[in-house]
Design a protein around this motif. Structure first.
Motif, mmCIF file in Angstrom:
data_model
loop_
_atom_site.group_PDB
_atom_site.id
_atom_site.type_symbol
_atom_site.label_atom_id
_atom_site.label_comp_id
_atom_site.label_asym_id
_atom_site.label_seq_id
_atom_site.Cartn_x
_atom_site.Cartn_y
_atom_site.Cartn_z
ATOM 1 N N GLY A 40 -19.145 -13.003 41.620
ATOM 2 C CA GLY A 40 -18.297 -13.469 42.717
ATOM 3 C C GLY A 40 -16.847 -13.056 42.530
ATOM 4 N N LEU A 41 -16.358 -13.183 41.313
ATOM 5 C CA LEU A 41 -14.982 -12.767 41.032
ATOM 6 C C LEU A 41 -14.818 -11.258 41.208
ATOM 7 C CD1 LEU A 41 -14.236 -15.024 37.942
ATOM 8 C CD2 LEU A 41 -13.247 -15.245 40.233
ATOM 9 N N THR A 42 -15.830 -10.516 40.807
ATOM 10 C CA THR A 42 -15.794 -9.056 40.982
ATOM 11 C C THR A 42 -15.723 -8.700 42.460
ATOM 12 O OG1 THR A 42 -17.008 -8.695 38.933
ATOM 13 C CG2 THR A 42 -17.043 -6.907 40.538
ATOM 14 N N MET A 43 -16.522 -9.365 43.273
ATOM 15 C CA MET A 43 -16.511 -9.097 44.712
ATOM 16 C C MET A 43 -15.143 -9.413 45.300
ATOM 17 S SD MET A 43 -18.846 -10.723 47.754
ATOM 18 C CE MET A 43 -20.346 -10.139 47.021
ATOM 19 N N ARG A 44 -14.580 -10.549 44.901
ATOM 20 C CA ARG A 44 -13.258 -10.914 45.406
ATOM 21 C C ARG A 44 -12.196 -9.912 44.965
ATOM 22 N NH1 ARG A 44 -12.046 -16.475 43.471
ATOM 23 N NH2 ARG A 44 -10.128 -16.122 44.615
ATOM 24 N N ALA A 45 -12.333 -9.384 43.741
ATOM 25 C CA ALA A 45 -11.389 -8.370 43.271
ATOM 26 C C ALA A 45 -11.483 -7.118 44.135
ATOM 27 C CB ALA A 45 -11.661 -8.030 41.811
ATOM 28 N N HIS A 46 -12.704 -6.705 44.467
ATOM 29 C CA HIS A 46 -12.894 -5.535 45.324
ATOM 30 C C HIS A 46 -12.318 -5.760 46.717
ATOM 31 C CE1 HIS A 46 -15.125 -3.023 42.594
ATOM 32 N NE2 HIS A 46 -15.983 -3.997 42.344
ATOM 33 N N LEU A 47 -12.278 -7.008 47.142
ATOM 34 C CA LEU A 47 -11.735 -7.333 48.461
ATOM 35 C C LEU A 47 -10.222 -7.492 48.449
ATOM 36 C CD1 LEU A 47 -14.470 -9.851 49.624
ATOM 37 C CD2 LEU A 47 -14.098 -7.522 50.471
ATOM 38 N N GLY A 48 -9.619 -7.388 47.250
ATOM 39 C CA GLY A 48 -8.162 -7.387 47.174
ATOM 40 C C GLY A 48 -7.510 -8.654 46.663
ATOM 41 N N THR A 49 -8.295 -9.609 46.170
ATOM 42 C CA THR A 49 -7.696 -10.831 45.623
ATOM 43 C C THR A 49 -6.828 -10.463 44.417
ATOM 44 O OG1 THR A 49 -9.609 -12.110 46.334
ATOM 45 C CG2 THR A 49 -8.200 -13.111 44.661
ATOM 46 N N LEU A 50 -5.669 -11.056 44.351
ATOM 47 C CA LEU A 50 -4.746 -10.754 43.263
ATOM 48 C C LEU A 50 -5.320 -11.175 41.910
ATOM 49 C CD1 LEU A 50 -1.375 -11.920 44.848
ATOM 50 C CD2 LEU A 50 -2.218 -9.576 44.593
ATOM 51 N N ARG A 51 -5.024 -10.393 40.886
ATOM 52 C CA ARG A 51 -5.520 -10.637 39.535
ATOM 53 C C ARG A 51 -5.153 -12.039 39.060
ATOM 54 N NH1 ARG A 51 -4.143 -9.987 34.036
ATOM 55 N NH2 ARG A 51 -5.829 -9.022 32.838
ATOM 56 N N GLU A 52 -3.929 -12.451 39.316
ATOM 57 C CA GLU A 52 -3.478 -13.771 38.871
ATOM 58 C C GLU A 52 -4.345 -14.880 39.456
ATOM 59 O OE1 GLU A 52 -1.377 -11.459 40.266
ATOM 60 O OE2 GLU A 52 -0.480 -10.786 38.394
ATOM 61 N N MET A 53 -4.716 -14.736 40.718
ATOM 62 C CA MET A 53 -5.570 -15.724 41.377
ATOM 63 C C MET A 53 -6.979 -15.709 40.765
ATOM 64 S SD MET A 53 -6.010 -18.088 43.673
ATOM 65 C CE MET A 53 -4.726 -17.963 44.876
ATOM 66 N N LEU A 54 -7.487 -14.522 40.505
ATOM 67 C CA LEU A 54 -8.819 -14.409 39.904
ATOM 68 C C LEU A 54 -8.853 -15.042 38.519
ATOM 69 C CD1 LEU A 54 -9.626 -10.738 40.944
ATOM 70 C CD2 LEU A 54 -10.644 -12.817 41.916
ATOM 71 N N LEU A 55 -7.818 -14.803 37.724
ATOM 72 C CA LEU A 55 -7.757 -15.389 36.388
ATOM 73 C C LEU A 55 -7.671 -16.907 36.460
ATOM 74 C CD1 LEU A 55 -5.369 -12.858 34.625
ATOM 75 C CD2 LEU A 55 -7.821 -13.181 34.195
ATOM 76 N N LYS A 56 -6.858 -17.403 37.380
ATOM 77 C CA LYS A 56 -6.734 -18.856 37.560
ATOM 78 C C LYS A 56 -8.076 -19.456 37.983
ATOM 79 C CE LYS A 56 -4.676 -22.121 40.695
ATOM 80 N NZ LYS A 56 -4.216 -22.145 42.053
ATOM 81 N N ALA A 58 -11.069 -18.214 37.512
ATOM 82 C CA ALA A 58 -12.043 -18.094 36.418
ATOM 83 C C ALA A 58 -11.831 -19.203 35.393
ATOM 84 C CB ALA A 58 -11.919 -16.719 35.758
ATOM 85 N N GLU A 59 -10.578 -19.489 35.086
ATOM 86 C CA GLU A 59 -10.279 -20.554 34.124
ATOM 87 C C GLU A 59 -10.730 -21.914 34.657
ATOM 88 O OE1 GLU A 59 -6.353 -22.443 32.041
ATOM 89 O OE2 GLU A 59 -6.457 -20.264 32.245
ATOM 90 N N GLN A 60 -10.457 -22.169 35.926
ATOM 91 C CA GLN A 60 -10.868 -23.434 36.521
ATOM 92 C C GLN A 60 -12.393 -23.567 36.554
ATOM 93 O OE1 GLN A 60 -8.846 -23.483 40.303
ATOM 94 N NE2 GLN A 60 -6.990 -24.330 39.422
ATOM 95 N N ALA A 61 -13.081 -22.480 36.846
ATOM 96 C CA ALA A 61 -14.548 -22.517 36.875
ATOM 97 C C ALA A 61 -15.104 -22.783 35.482
ATOM 98 C CB ALA A 61 -15.096 -21.205 37.428
ATOM 99 N N ALA A 62 -14.511 -22.170 34.471
ATOM 100 C CA ALA A 62 -14.958 -22.416 33.096
ATOM 101 C C ALA A 62 -14.751 -23.876 32.726
ATOM 102 C CB ALA A 62 -14.213 -21.501 32.129
ATOM 103 N N ASP A 63 -13.622 -24.430 33.134
ATOM 104 C CA ASP A 63 -13.377 -25.850 32.865
ATOM 105 C C ASP A 63 -14.426 -26.720 33.546
ATOM 106 O OD1 ASP A 63 -11.181 -25.389 31.263
ATOM 107 O OD2 ASP A 63 -9.711 -25.825 32.843
ATOM 108 N N LEU A 64 -14.750 -26.403 34.785
ATOM 109 C CA LEU A 64 -15.756 -27.185 35.507
ATOM 110 C C LEU A 64 -17.110 -27.149 34.811
ATOM 111 C CD1 LEU A 64 -15.022 -26.294 39.237
ATOM 112 C CD2 LEU A 64 -14.777 -28.529 38.142
ATOM 113 N N MET A 65 -17.448 -25.999 34.251
ATOM 114 C CA MET A 65 -18.754 -25.850 33.613
ATOM 115 C C MET A 65 -18.791 -26.414 32.204
ATOM 116 S SD MET A 65 -20.699 -22.349 34.451
ATOM 117 C CE MET A 65 -19.479 -21.192 34.998
#
Length: 81
Positions: A40-56, A58-65
């Motif tokens: 999902g993060l890869t797809m969002r990156a391909h769609l132009g989501t900023l790296r900073e947002m993707l990293l944030k 990803a960190e939040q998702a890891a915390d949730l899990m």
């Protein structure tokens, strides 16, 4: 896909052995969820989501899990379980 899942499962098993997460972690299910998150993060990156947002995100998702499980494992170790 199977090889990637096996690698993530192995890492979770290592974390269980190290006491980082509780032994009842649903390893197979969590491994699939981690890989799904990555896709999902890869797809969002391909769609132009900023790296900073993707990293944030990803960190939040890891915390949730993982955070609730880490906290439980730490409480168990403090209580001698």
């Amino acid at each position: 896909m199977a090889a990637a899942t096996a690698l993530v499962e192995r890492r979770f098993c290592d974390a269980i052995d190290a006491g980082e997460v509780p032994p009842d972690l649903p390893v197979a299910a969590r491994a699939i969820q981690v890989l799904d998150l990555g896709r999902g993060l890869t797809m969002r990156a391909h769609l132009g989501t900023l790296r900073e947002m993707l990293l944030k995100d990803a960190e939040q998702a890891a915390d949730l899990m993982l955070l609730p499980m880490r906290e439980r494992a730490m409480a168990d170790s403090r209580n001698g379980i």
